[in-house]
Design a protein around this motif. Structure first.
Motif, mmCIF file in Angstrom:
data_model
loop_
_atom_site.group_PDB
_atom_site.id
_atom_site.type_symbol
_atom_site.label_atom_id
_atom_site.label_comp_id
_atom_site.label_asym_id
_atom_site.label_seq_id
_atom_site.Cartn_x
_atom_site.Cartn_y
_atom_site.Cartn_z
ATOM 1 N N TRP A 1 0.835 -1.199 0.000
ATOM 2 C CA TRP A 1 0.000 0.000 0.000
ATOM 3 C C TRP A 1 0.869 1.249 0.000
ATOM 4 O O TRP A 1 0.620 2.191 -0.752
ATOM 5 C CB TRP A 1 -0.922 -0.014 1.218
ATOM 6 N N PHE A 2 1.923 1.262 0.842
ATOM 7 C CA PHE A 2 2.810 2.416 0.885
ATOM 8 C C PHE A 2 3.511 2.590 -0.469
ATOM 9 O O PHE A 2 3.622 3.710 -0.976
ATOM 10 C CB PHE A 2 3.863 2.256 1.992
ATOM 11 N N PHE A 3 3.989 1.470 -1.042
ATOM 12 C CA PHE A 3 4.670 1.546 -2.340
ATOM 13 C C PHE A 3 3.716 2.042 -3.420
ATOM 14 O O PHE A 3 4.089 2.858 -4.273
ATOM 15 C CB PHE A 3 5.226 0.179 -2.725
ATOM 16 N N THR A 4 2.476 1.557 -3.396
ATOM 17 C CA THR A 4 1.493 1.950 -4.413
ATOM 18 C C THR A 4 1.250 3.448 -4.384
ATOM 19 O O THR A 4 1.201 4.109 -5.431
ATOM 20 C CB THR A 4 0.165 1.200 -4.191
ATOM 21 N N LEU A 5 1.106 4.011 -3.178
ATOM 22 C CA LEU A 5 0.887 5.456 -3.075
ATOM 23 C C LEU A 5 2.080 6.235 -3.628
ATOM 24 O O LEU A 5 1.909 7.236 -4.342
ATOM 25 C CB LEU A 5 0.653 5.842 -1.609
ATOM 26 N N HIS A 6 3.278 5.785 -3.306
ATOM 27 C CA HIS A 6 4.466 6.467 -3.818
ATOM 28 C C HIS A 6 4.566 6.337 -5.338
ATOM 29 O O HIS A 6 4.925 7.297 -6.029
ATOM 30 C CB HIS A 6 5.734 5.891 -3.174
ATOM 31 N N ALA A 7 4.252 5.164 -5.850
ATOM 32 C CA ALA A 7 4.329 4.944 -7.301
ATOM 33 C C ALA A 7 3.342 5.848 -8.039
ATOM 34 O O ALA A 7 3.682 6.476 -9.052
ATOM 35 C CB ALA A 7 4.052 3.477 -7.613
ATOM 36 N N ILE A 8 2.115 5.930 -7.530
ATOM 37 C CA ILE A 8 1.097 6.782 -8.169
ATOM 38 C C ILE A 8 1.510 8.253 -8.102
ATOM 39 O O ILE A 8 1.402 8.999 -9.087
ATOM 40 C CB ILE A 8 -0.274 6.573 -7.495
ATOM 41 N N ALA A 9 1.976 8.689 -6.919
ATOM 42 C CA ALA A 9 2.381 10.085 -6.762
ATOM 43 C C ALA A 9 3.545 10.435 -7.685
ATOM 44 O O ALA A 9 3.593 11.528 -8.259
ATOM 45 C CB ALA A 9 2.769 10.348 -5.311
ATOM 46 N N THR A 10 4.474 9.513 -7.854
ATOM 47 C CA THR A 10 5.629 9.769 -8.719
ATOM 48 C C THR A 10 5.204 9.869 -10.180
ATOM 49 O O THR A 10 5.637 10.776 -10.907
ATOM 50 C CB THR A 10 6.668 8.641 -8.565
ATOM 51 N N MET A 11 4.335 8.942 -10.608
ATOM 52 C CA MET A 11 3.905 8.929 -12.013
ATOM 53 C C MET A 11 2.984 10.097 -12.336
ATOM 54 O O MET A 11 3.090 10.700 -13.413
ATOM 55 C CB MET A 11 3.198 7.613 -12.326
ATOM 56 N N VAL A 12 2.077 10.437 -11.427
ATOM 57 C CA VAL A 12 1.067 11.455 -11.731
ATOM 58 C C VAL A 12 1.540 12.860 -11.383
ATOM 59 O O VAL A 12 1.324 13.805 -12.133
ATOM 60 C CB VAL A 12 -0.254 11.136 -10.980
ATOM 61 N N PHE A 13 2.205 12.999 -10.218
ATOM 62 C CA PHE A 13 2.566 14.340 -9.739
ATOM 63 C C PHE A 13 4.074 14.588 -9.694
ATOM 64 O O PHE A 13 4.502 15.681 -9.331
ATOM 65 C CB PHE A 13 1.980 14.560 -8.333
ATOM 66 N N ASP A 14 4.863 13.583 -10.025
ATOM 67 C CA ASP A 14 6.325 13.687 -9.969
ATOM 68 C C ASP A 14 6.799 14.114 -8.574
ATOM 69 O O ASP A 14 7.669 14.963 -8.416
ATOM 70 C CB ASP A 14 6.843 14.680 -11.018
ATOM 71 N N SER A 15 6.173 13.548 -7.544
ATOM 72 C CA SER A 15 6.540 13.853 -6.160
ATOM 73 C C SER A 15 6.242 12.634 -5.294
ATOM 74 O O SER A 15 5.626 11.663 -5.746
ATOM 75 C CB SER A 15 5.767 15.064 -5.642
ATOM 76 N N GLN A 16 6.667 12.669 -4.045
ATOM 77 C CA GLN A 16 6.388 11.561 -3.134
ATOM 78 C C GLN A 16 5.019 11.730 -2.487
ATOM 79 O O GLN A 16 4.531 12.846 -2.317
ATOM 80 C CB GLN A 16 7.470 11.489 -2.054
ATOM 81 N N ALA A 17 4.408 10.616 -2.123
ATOM 82 C CA ALA A 17 3.062 10.655 -1.555
ATOM 83 C C ALA A 17 3.070 11.185 -0.125
ATOM 84 O O ALA A 17 2.126 11.842 0.302
ATOM 85 C CB ALA A 17 2.439 9.266 -1.601
ATOM 86 N N PHE A 18 4.117 10.899 0.623
ATOM 87 C CA PHE A 18 4.202 11.353 2.010
ATOM 88 C C PHE A 18 5.662 11.349 2.447
ATOM 89 O O PHE A 18 6.501 10.650 1.884
ATOM 90 C CB PHE A 18 3.379 10.459 2.940
ATOM 91 N N LYS A 19 5.957 12.151 3.461
ATOM 92 C CA LYS A 19 7.308 12.193 4.029
ATOM 93 C C LYS A 19 7.426 11.261 5.221
ATOM 94 O O LYS A 19 8.481 10.696 5.475
ATOM 95 C CB LYS A 19 7.654 13.619 4.435
#
Length: 204
Positions: A1-19
């Protein structure tokens, strides 16, 4: 779940999902067993909230054990938090409100200089500033349990059991002399600051 959020944020927003992120442990019964309808050891959270209020339930769950650890939920613990911590906090607030209304104290009066205040006023304010620093540090490290326990200890031990108990006669005195004003200007910021420190854990 954590990886999925980071993957989506990177692909869609070019940023990390959370710090930072906290992964909660399980809520178990008071004996450490997993709650199950089959075992008959489940707890209806809405019933507990109805009896003690949402803030008491939140506070118990955060200060009982770290969020990432499993929590042994015991309704008697919620009752104890409601009676001791929130009870003491409410008593202290009610004490201040009652006498402040009589004396028309609203916090707008010119402050009494710290060097003119009694030692006990300077003591509790020193404890308050230490509390602010320590709670802020623990919150930034996501140590919510340690932060909450510091606030609780300050309210029950330092503020209610010591400061208010030893200074009641100052609020009872007739007229608003410098000593009485100093007492008001000490207790008021203590309660105001406590409410702000509590807000992330008990917002209502």
């Amino acid at each position: 779940w954590f990886f999925t959020l980071h993957a989506i944020a990177t692909m869609v927003f070019d940023s990390q999902a959370f710090k930072s992120v906290i992964s909660n442990g399980l809520v178990l019964d008071k004996h450490g067993n997993k709650m199950s309808k089959h075992l008959g050891n489940t707890v209806n959270p809405f019933d507990v909230i109805e009896r003690y209020g949402s803030d008491a339930v939140r506070w118990y769950m955060v200060t009982n054990s770290s969020p990432w650890d499993n929590l042994r939920f015991d309704e008697k613990g919620v009752e104890e938090e409601s009676r001791m911590f929130f009870g003491k906090l409410h008593q202290t607030y009610s004490f201040l409100a009652m006498y402040a209304n009589v004396d028309h104290f609203d916090g707008s009066q010119p402050p009494v200089a710290l060097d003119k205040r009694p030692e006990i006023d300077r003591w509790i304010l020193s404890k308050l500033h230490t509390l602010i620093k320590d709670v802020t540090d623990w919150m930034e490290d996501l140590e919510l349990t340690k932060a909450g326990r510091l606030v609780e200890n300050f309210v029950i031990d330092d503020l209610s059991n010591w400061y208010v108990r030893l200074n009641r006669k100052r609020f009872w005195a007739g007229g608003m002399d410098m000593d009485k004003l100093s007492a008001y200007q000490t207790l008021y910021p203590c309660l105001e600051t406590v409410s702000r420190l509590m807000a992330p854990l008990a917002p209502s």
